[in-house]
Design an enzyme around this catalytic site. Sequence first.
Site, mmCIF file in Angstrom:
data_model
loop_
_atom_site.group_PDB
_atom_site.id
_atom_site.type_symbol
_atom_site.label_atom_id
_atom_site.label_comp_id
_atom_site.label_asym_id
_atom_site.label_seq_id
_atom_site.Cartn_x
_atom_site.Cartn_y
_atom_site.Cartn_z
ATOM 1 N N SER A 53 10.712 -4.005 4.437
ATOM 2 C CA SER A 53 9.588 -3.850 3.509
ATOM 3 C C SER A 53 9.949 -4.043 2.044
ATOM 4 O O SER A 53 9.063 -4.048 1.189
ATOM 5 C CB SER A 53 8.974 -2.456 3.678
ATOM 6 O OG SER A 53 9.856 -1.462 3.206
ATOM 7 N N ARG B 248 -0.108 -14.203 -2.496
ATOM 8 C CA ARG B 248 -0.785 -12.895 -2.646
ATOM 9 C C ARG B 248 0.122 -11.934 -3.436
ATOM 10 O O ARG B 248 1.318 -11.824 -3.167
ATOM 11 C CB ARG B 248 -1.088 -12.321 -1.268
ATOM 12 C CG ARG B 248 -1.751 -10.925 -1.286
ATOM 13 C CD ARG B 248 -0.737 -9.811 -1.115
ATOM 14 N NE ARG B 248 -1.364 -8.507 -0.888
ATOM 15 C CZ ARG B 248 -0.697 -7.358 -0.890
ATOM 16 N NH1 ARG B 248 0.597 -7.340 -1.114
ATOM 17 N NH2 ARG B 248 -1.313 -6.222 -0.666
ATOM 18 N N THR C 28 9.046 -4.267 -3.684
ATOM 19 C CA THR C 28 8.506 -4.499 -2.347
ATOM 20 C C THR C 28 8.573 -5.971 -1.948
ATOM 21 O O THR C 28 8.653 -6.852 -2.807
ATOM 22 C CB THR C 28 7.022 -4.065 -2.314
ATOM 23 O OG1 THR C 28 6.544 -4.087 -0.974
ATOM 24 C CG2 THR C 28 6.141 -4.998 -3.134
ATOM 25 N N THR D 150 7.059 -0.305 0.886
ATOM 26 C CA THR D 150 7.408 -0.516 -0.531
ATOM 27 C C THR D 150 8.306 0.643 -0.888
ATOM 28 O O THR D 150 8.342 1.638 -0.168
ATOM 29 C CB THR D 150 6.118 -0.423 -1.389
ATOM 30 O OG1 THR D 150 5.222 -1.461 -1.014
ATOM 31 C CG2 THR D 150 6.372 -0.505 -2.880
ATOM 32 N N THR E 146 2.744 3.376 -2.693
ATOM 33 C CA THR E 146 3.029 2.466 -1.587
ATOM 34 C C THR E 146 1.753 2.417 -0.750
ATOM 35 O O THR E 146 0.856 3.235 -0.919
ATOM 36 C CB THR E 146 4.209 2.943 -0.722
ATOM 37 O OG1 THR E 146 3.860 4.191 -0.118
ATOM 38 C CG2 THR E 146 5.472 3.145 -1.524
ATOM 39 N N GLY E 147 1.694 1.445 0.155
ATOM 40 C CA GLY E 147 0.502 1.341 0.989
ATOM 41 C C GLY E 147 -0.368 0.166 0.591
ATOM 42 O O GLY E 147 0.097 -0.766 -0.086
HETATM 43 N N1 GLY Z 1 1.932 -1.745 -1.765
HETATM 44 C C1 GLY Z 1 2.513 -2.967 -1.448
HETATM 45 C C2 GLY Z 1 1.573 -4.076 -1.323
HETATM 46 O O1 GLY Z 1 0.405 -3.891 -1.038
HETATM 47 O O2 GLY Z 1 1.994 -5.184 -1.527
#
Ligand code: GLY
Length: 358
Positions: free
Chosen positions: A88, A240, A230, A212, A263-264
């Site tokens: 991750s 993206r 991340t 992340t 994170t998330g």
């Molecule tokens: N929180 C990491 C992402 O959405 O890329």
Amino acid sequence: MKNSISRRNFVYKTVGASAGALVIPSISGFTLQDKTRGIKPLIITSHANETGQKAMETGWEILKNGGSAVDAVEKAANIIELDPEDTSVGYGGLPNERGIVQLDSSFMDGKTYSAGAVACLENIKTPASVAKLVMQHTDHVLLVGAGALEFAKAWGFQEENLLTEKARKIWLRWKEEMSPSDDWGSPEHLQNLSKNETYWHDFPDIEHHYGTTNVLAIDSNGDIAGCTTTSGLSFKLNGRVGDSPIIGAGLYADNEVGAAGATGRGEDVIKSCASYYIVLRMKDGRTPQQACQDALQMIVDRYKKVNPGYFPSEKFVAINKFGEVGCASMKGTRNPQISVRTDKGYDRYDGVVAFPGK
Ligand code: GLY
């Protein structure tokens, strides 16, 4: 060459080239918040595994010798970025839909309010260090893609393959499992309402799609810094960018208050400016624990009218200037954890699930 180039040379070279009741977590009969109250230095990470512990020891070596929060956070984040087993973050992170690893990272110095970030950075194992250089050696905040890579190379970073065999095999299996009914997801007010599966459908090989890491620290001068780094959403569309390199979303730090990281699911974090919100809540007197939960509540409240069943997967971490810590996740069966290092040693802090059962 690394870290030894002046801005003038760089420009020259590049031109040439509850939610819910608050549960105070307890370890050995004391709350960690009590144990760490007023203790400085302090360093935390959202990674509560062995690598997270190793990262904390690395950061701690710097802090205990009087080093800065900025340096401690960078070196701790690098440990996690360089772990090839971690799918991750950094080297070994899961690639995008095309099989390309694109990394996002941000850095913020709470003393000066300086910030730096990189997004969609390819071929560099330690994007946190590149983000730190953007912060310290430019008057820009965010560099993306080819420009971020050019900047990193000008500072002596070597291009390397970031796609490990482990990550490549997971990506190949994901491609095999794609079906014609997979779509690219819906806007939040329609999430979970569509019959189609999203392209990142539940996939057994992956622990988390949005993994992340956040690293936050206070040094012995009381200066606060933070970093978020991340590989972003696994199998994301090429290009993206998530919340991690967006200051105020994936990270915020302010010496007068504290720091927060996310994170998330980055899309929700960007739209809620969650890390800045957490710092503002702490400024209003909320503890880090309460402020993390406030941010999750705020996200859920926004969707109440348009999609009341929507509880996106996020985890927030925070510290305040008094050395208190907090952590909350939106949902799940296990309390979210963070790693904490002070002069009392290494410890894990159990946070709170804001909406259990969702
Ligand atoms: N929180 C990491 C992402 O959405 O890329």
